[in-house]
Enzyme design. Structure first.
Site, short mmCIF file in Angstrom:
data_model
loop_
_atom_site.label_atom_id
_atom_site.label_comp_id
_atom_site.label_asym_id
_atom_site.label_seq_id
_atom_site.Cartn_x
_atom_site.Cartn_y
_atom_site.Cartn_z
N GLU A 121 55.38 35.65 34.14
CA GLU A 121 54.71 36.09 32.64
C GLU A 121 55.98 36.82 31.77
O GLU A 121 55.28 37.34 30.54
CB GLU A 121 53.59 37.11 32.94
CG GLU A 121 52.58 36.49 34.08
CD GLU A 121 51.99 35.27 33.74
OE1 GLU A 121 52.11 34.79 32.72
OE2 GLU A 121 51.16 34.76 34.34
N TYR A 181 43.16 35.45 34.66
CA TYR A 181 42.14 35.01 33.79
C TYR A 181 42.63 33.43 33.22
O TYR A 181 41.83 33.06 32.36
CB TYR A 181 42.08 35.98 32.63
CG TYR A 181 43.14 36.28 31.72
CD1 TYR A 181 43.53 35.43 30.79
CD2 TYR A 181 43.84 37.54 32.09
CE1 TYR A 181 44.60 35.83 29.97
CE2 TYR A 181 45.04 37.65 31.30
CZ TYR A 181 45.24 36.81 30.24
OH TYR A 181 46.76 37.01 29.50
N GLY A 182 43.90 33.28 33.50
CA GLY A 182 44.38 32.17 32.76
C GLY A 182 44.80 30.97 33.77
O GLY A 182 44.13 30.69 34.60
N THR A 183 46.22 30.72 33.48
CA THR A 183 46.67 29.51 34.46
C THR A 183 47.01 29.94 35.86
O THR A 183 47.32 28.89 36.59
CB THR A 183 48.09 29.01 33.57
OG1 THR A 183 48.90 30.07 33.81
CG2 THR A 183 48.04 28.63 32.24
N LEU A 184 46.65 31.01 36.40
CA LEU A 184 46.81 31.63 37.59
C LEU A 184 45.69 31.33 38.44
O LEU A 184 45.66 31.46 39.63
CB LEU A 184 47.41 33.04 37.60
CG LEU A 184 48.84 33.26 37.48
CD1 LEU A 184 49.23 34.78 37.19
CD2 LEU A 184 49.81 32.66 38.69
N1 PCA Z 1 48.65 33.81 33.37
C1 PCA Z 1 48.24 34.88 33.50
C2 PCA Z 1 47.95 35.61 32.33
C3 PCA Z 1 47.62 34.24 31.33
C4 PCA Z 1 48.31 33.13 32.28
O1 PCA Z 1 48.26 31.88 31.93
C5 PCA Z 1 46.87 34.79 34.33
O2 PCA Z 1 46.24 33.62 34.41
O3 PCA Z 1 46.34 36.06 33.97
#
Ligand code: PCA
Length: 161
Positions: free
Chosen positions: A89, A14-17
């Site tokens: 993470e 949900y984030g930077t991935l």
């Molecule tokens: N990386 C993981 C968790 C939050 C982040 O930045 C993601 O993208 O789900």
């Protein structure tokens, strides 16, 4: 016959991935293991998604029922990729993870199906964190003006989360 049955494993990001975000290369680097894009998805329960710490890290806060139904992407992954994601993470020091039901969205054949997918959560947090805006999806370069700051530091030591 004995032996381990390898079932299909998924990660929900949900984030930077996500595609186009600053850590997506972790999922495409085959020295980390394998990840295949399955589709876009949304968490079936509400959780607060906030941007916090001096590194502007997106965190899904482990407080079910507060926040929004957060949108992201589902990948089919192998054990090696899960272990690599754990390094990025800082699991279990910074994020914890667990499998939660994710509804597949978009126009793939799988749309409408629910998959159990590994999702990284922030479990240990200060209550003030919940006063930050609750997002329903994340973009590092969003209108929030809190772009992600990549760092080699031990983020779990950040005292502002
Ligand atoms: N990386 C993981 C968790 C939050 C982040 O930045 C993601 O993208 O789900």
């Amino acid at each position: 016959m004995g032996g381990k049955v390898n079932s299909i494993m998924y990660a929900f990001v949900y984030g930077t991935l996500k595609r186009g975000e600053p850590n997506h290369h972790w999922l495409t680097d085959t020295t980390n293991g394998f990840a295949t894009f399955t589709g876009t998805g949304v968490i079936q329960s509400k959780y607060p998604l906030v941007i916090a710490s001096r590194y502007n890290i997106p965190f899904l806060v482990d407080k079910e029922g507060t926040g929004k139904n957060v949108h992201g992407e589902i990948y089919e992954i192998d054990e090696q990729m899960l272990a690599s994601l754990d390094v990025l993470e800082e699991y279990p020091k910074l994020y914890t993870r667990r499998e939660v039901p994710i509804l597949l969205t978009g126009d793939s054949n799988d749309s409408g199906l629910v998959k159990q997918a590994w999702t990284y959560f922030l479990t240990d947090f200060k209550p003030e964190l919940l006063t930050l805006p609750h997002l329903d999806s994340y973009l590092s370069n969003g209108s929030h003006n809190l772009p992600y700051v990549a760092s080699e530091d031990d983020l779990a030591d950040a005292n502002d989360i």
